[in-house]
Design an enzyme around this catalytic site. Sequence first.
Site, PDB file in Angstrom:
ATOM      1  N   ARG A  60       0.790  -1.229   0.000  1.00 23.76           N
ATOM      2  CA  ARG A  60       0.000   0.000   0.000  1.00 23.76           C
ATOM      3  C   ARG A  60       0.824   1.282   0.000  1.00 23.76           C
ATOM      4  O   ARG A  60       0.361   2.311  -0.479  1.00 23.76           O
ATOM      5  CB  ARG A  60      -0.950   0.002   1.209  1.00 23.76           C
ATOM      6  CG  ARG A  60      -0.225   0.027   2.560  1.00 23.76           C
ATOM      7  CD  ARG A  60      -1.094  -0.520   3.676  1.00 23.76           C
ATOM      8  NE  ARG A  60      -0.449  -0.428   4.979  1.00 23.76           N
ATOM      9  CZ  ARG A  60       0.435  -1.305   5.439  1.00 23.76           C
ATOM     10  NH1 ARG A  60       0.791  -2.331   4.710  1.00 23.76           N
ATOM     11  NH2 ARG A  60       0.978  -1.160   6.631  1.00 23.76           N
ATOM     12  N   ASP A 118      -0.030   6.343  13.406  1.00 23.67           N
ATOM     13  CA  ASP A 118      -0.590   5.047  13.754  1.00 23.67           C
ATOM     14  C   ASP A 118      -0.531   4.776  15.254  1.00 23.67           C
ATOM     15  O   ASP A 118      -0.597   3.632  15.679  1.00 23.67           O
ATOM     16  CB  ASP A 118       0.139   3.935  13.004  1.00 23.67           C
ATOM     17  CG  ASP A 118       1.608   3.867  13.409  1.00 23.67           C
ATOM     18  OD1 ASP A 118       2.316   2.971  12.904  1.00 23.67           O
ATOM     19  OD2 ASP A 118       2.047   4.691  14.232  1.00 23.67           O
ATOM     20  N   ASN A 119      -0.370   5.817  16.059  1.00 24.50           N
ATOM     21  CA  ASN A 119      -0.355   5.571  17.495  1.00 24.50           C
ATOM     22  C   ASN A 119      -0.880   6.773  18.268  1.00 24.50           C
ATOM     23  O   ASN A 119      -0.773   7.927  17.844  1.00 24.50           O
ATOM     24  CB  ASN A 119       1.045   5.186  17.975  1.00 24.50           C
ATOM     25  CG  ASN A 119       1.997   6.343  17.958  1.00 24.50           C
ATOM     26  OD1 ASN A 119       2.120   7.090  18.932  1.00 24.50           O
ATOM     27  ND2 ASN A 119       2.664   6.540  16.846  1.00 24.50           N
ATOM     28  N   ARG A 120      -1.447   6.466  19.388  1.00 22.44           N
ATOM     29  CA  ARG A 120      -2.135   7.481  20.159  1.00 22.44           C
ATOM     30  C   ARG A 120      -1.197   8.497  20.798  1.00 22.44           C
ATOM     31  O   ARG A 120      -1.503   9.689  20.854  1.00 22.44           O
ATOM     32  CB  ARG A 120      -2.994   6.825  21.224  1.00 22.44           C
ATOM     33  CG  ARG A 120      -3.963   7.802  21.856  1.00 22.44           C
ATOM     34  CD  ARG A 120      -4.717   7.176  22.962  1.00 22.44           C
ATOM     35  NE  ARG A 120      -5.758   6.303  22.477  1.00 22.44           N
ATOM     36  CZ  ARG A 120      -6.536   5.599  23.271  1.00 22.44           C
ATOM     37  NH1 ARG A 120      -6.349   5.652  24.571  1.00 22.44           N
ATOM     38  NH2 ARG A 120      -7.479   4.840  22.788  1.00 22.44           N
ATOM     39  N   CYS A 174      -4.915 -12.175  37.281  1.00 19.53           N
ATOM     40  CA  CYS A 174      -5.278 -13.558  37.579  1.00 19.53           C
ATOM     41  C   CYS A 174      -5.826 -14.290  36.363  1.00 19.53           C
ATOM     42  O   CYS A 174      -5.703 -15.505  36.258  1.00 19.53           O
ATOM     43  CB  CYS A 174      -6.245 -13.641  38.762  1.00 19.53           C
ATOM     44  SG  CYS A 174      -7.357 -12.274  38.886  1.00 19.53           S
TER      45      CYS A 174
END
Lengths: 673, 345
Positions: A60, A118-120, A174
């Site tokens: 792409r 592509d990241n916060r 857990c």
Amino acid sequence: MVQLVGSLRKELADSLYTCKVLVVGAGGIGCELLKNLVLTGFKNIEVIDLDTIDVSNLNRQFLFQKKHVGKSKAQVAKESVLQFCPSANITAYHDSIMNPDYNVEFFRKFMLVMNALDNRAARNHVNRMCLAADVPLIESGTAGYLGQVTVIKKGLTECYECQPKPAQKTFPGCTIRNTPSEPIHCIVWAKYLFNQLFGEEDADQEVSPDTADPEAAWNPEEATARASASEKDGDVKRVSTKEWARSTGYDPIKLFNKLFKDDIMYLLTMDKLWKKRKAPTPLDWTQLENKGENEGKGNVFLLFISFMNIISLLILNCSSASPQEESPASGLKDQQVLGVWGCCQLFKHSVETLRSELREKGDNAELVWDKDDPAAMDFVTSAANLRMHIFSMNMKSRFDVKSMAGNIIPAIATTNAVIAGLIVLEGLKILSGELESCRTIFLNKCPNVRKKLLVPCVLDPPSKNCYVCASKPEVTVKLNVQKTTVLSLQDRILKERFGMVAPDVQIEDGKGTILISSEEGETEANNSKYLSDFGIRNGSRLQSDDFLQDYTLLINVLHTEELERDVEFEVVGEAPDKAPPPQSNPEEVNSITNGNKDSAQPSTSSKAPADEDDLMIVDSDEEEGAPSSSATVTSGTKRKHSDLDSDKSSTKRPRTDPSAAAGDEDDDIIALD
Amino acid sequence: MIEKEDPIISEEEAAQYDRQIRLWGLDAQKRLRGSRVLLAGLGGLGAEVAKNLILAGVKGLTLLDHEQVTEESCRAQFLVPVSARGQNRAQASLERAQNLNPMVEVHADPGRVEDKPDDFFLQFDAVCLTGCSRDLMVRVDQLCSQHRIKVFCGDVYGYYGYMFCNLGQEYSYVEEKPKVVKPSGDSSDGSGAKKAKVDPNETTMVKKTASFCTLKEALEVDWTTEKAKAALKKTPVDYFLLHVLLKFRTDKGRDPDPQSSEEDGELLRQIRSDVLDALGLSASLLNDDFISYCFSEMSPVCAVVGGVLGQEVVKALSQRDVPHRNFFFFDGRKGNGMVDYFGPN
């Protein structure tokens, strides 16, 4: 008739010639965006990306070819664009946008900033920088077939952080350590195991059975006893995972028997856990070995069958273009699911490889998890699968494990092409001074009931309580002052949760005591101390600054001793069910599984409700919940109900709010409800 | 027809197509890999479609264009080198197109669509026409659908663009749906056992069929019936705009030109009235607004339409996912992208 230059009115075309724009990211969206910008007539473009080109980008990111693999994305993108538009003036930076060099002054150079990230973390950061510099920002994101574009302008619209974004999904300790019920739990466990054995050990990535599991106790007294026993044990255990492995020389069979036999047998003694659950079945290496060798003889037979399957499939598929069915016999190598013994062998082999990699690096070396490192991926595949088998789950192929472990977001060229086109169209509106015509636009997989595949929505005004763009941002954080360290405050709360890059913290105690300094080393001595050591208690206020982002946040401390297990702090007013229907971030789906980014956050232990979509088509024959392939969504912003494109519907406003239906392109609004 | 599937996907393909295989699956990728496509017109929209199909990994793509490269072409699309002025547009685009993905067989043909004999089209699984006149599109559509070749048409006019498809009267495909797992009646295991066995992400492929009409039928809807008039309210006006622009193209042999924006604007106004009148509709259905915004192929609009069109071709070749039936209209000023069906019911 106005004067036109191509499709554009002359004044607009002229302004494109002189203005300067910044593109943050040169990947999927970035490549398409750069192409659109130069073809539209933008002359002065700066592009920044810290990444290098990988072969998986080539489906792409069309500005890159095979020969460019390994090179800087920003750099090669620039060169490729110049090939078809030599007159463009492009500056490329192979760097992180979070580098302090790119300060407010840098951002002020631009008339427009466009994110292709592509990241916060980076999005949060750029959001703040654009607010500080008062530069319009176009934010966007894609995942699979879905995409979204929106415009952020200080004072006029919501900023990127106005609406709480769903927290990255986490699982309780857990569940990972004792009672996994889904493959993802096993994969997370396997990644923790990788770090414990070969990488950076992390107290929050324990893999051994959790004796203090509240579910394991038959009564409250037992729970207390378990909890205190575990605390004593804990220290011992933490040191020993890697140490123990070392002491055995990373013997794969010893490791195997401890993890998949002994530890499982220990879990079985915690019988309350298995009262309502199917109990795990421990594995024994020797037994499996004997069985495996017998099966090996059967494999030749299986191969023959597979071969026959291929032939018959060829014959069948020749005839007509019939709709396909999945044909496992002809899948990718990675898509095969191994048998148990196959996993055992893969486990042994990968441990041995990783062991030598570790030795090669020298004393006190640590490996870093990387989905593209074959041995690391083999290790996680085998360990996770063995655990799945133990807990009666169907095993997964390496292909599927890699998706989950590596947070891979499927991506194609066409979605990025559409979104990048929309970004430029919004950009043109901004440069024409037509901010009121800017929209958030959603790209869906299928048209909605009003036949829209692309759904424009009016932009929301800034949120009054936004902890970023409000005039004096303030939050209240619930935590235990006696158990929270200064380092935790810095890393978990200020950096991870509140997106600061280099925080400075002062206590509002009348003395202006400096708790954290962004200057390296200055307050390092404070790191391991608890907040209470500095007199911080219930009601204390901390002033936190990030000077680079020109951002000050006032934190009100709410002391509590009653936080859920594995939860270190809670931001008041943002309990999980208050957040918009959580749709996982395309970039960090299950980021907990990405060991490096350390998202094994104890910050919240609730699972986001799955599959709740108000984003997709409301088509009568569609089932609720989008198909898995399009389940992930862009950039975390709440997607408005697609029927009410012009309604500024949000969690805060009722849908039938008449004032919301501002004059816009849709005069046939259907008010549902 | 779609060639015999080679069951083996090479390592190179698996690595390069990884991110899209994870989206549409291996079978779809294999079907793409066996498909041949004809693309007519290498203007702005054509270049976008070419890029998208080549990246997707079709077996072969033929670029058919008789036009020459002009200065305008260089600004309009990114495959043609600036030095290629005067050359044939398809041939000039070939090298860059091929470099997008060496695993695809890309051919350039400098001929005219209208000069091609009928059997020329038969070697393709899908045909995509851009920049063609209405009559030509209708003719090719007729021919191809008779031979079960999938037909796509598309154009961009300034801020506006459309896509049309005809996948035949009986198009079958699969759709991925979440698997609905019935809970087991056995309660002795407890809820835990049930959950442990079911992967929440499991899906199943459901077979479906859809029917498409010809372009001729789609364009010749009768608006004088009561039913049609009632439907008018929910009908995107872009459909009528398309008629206007296609008529302009037929009458002038070209699209509206910024260099003659004054006269062309006048002509557009006139054609608008004529077209609506001929359809028995009021001229006010389409106001003057559009006129100054339909000149030249706007790059971002080509990107949007080319993206949607490209993806529809991919879907049709792989027979996967619900096709858009049968028009997609994009209005770049409003940001509206609509799918609607025009034709006999």
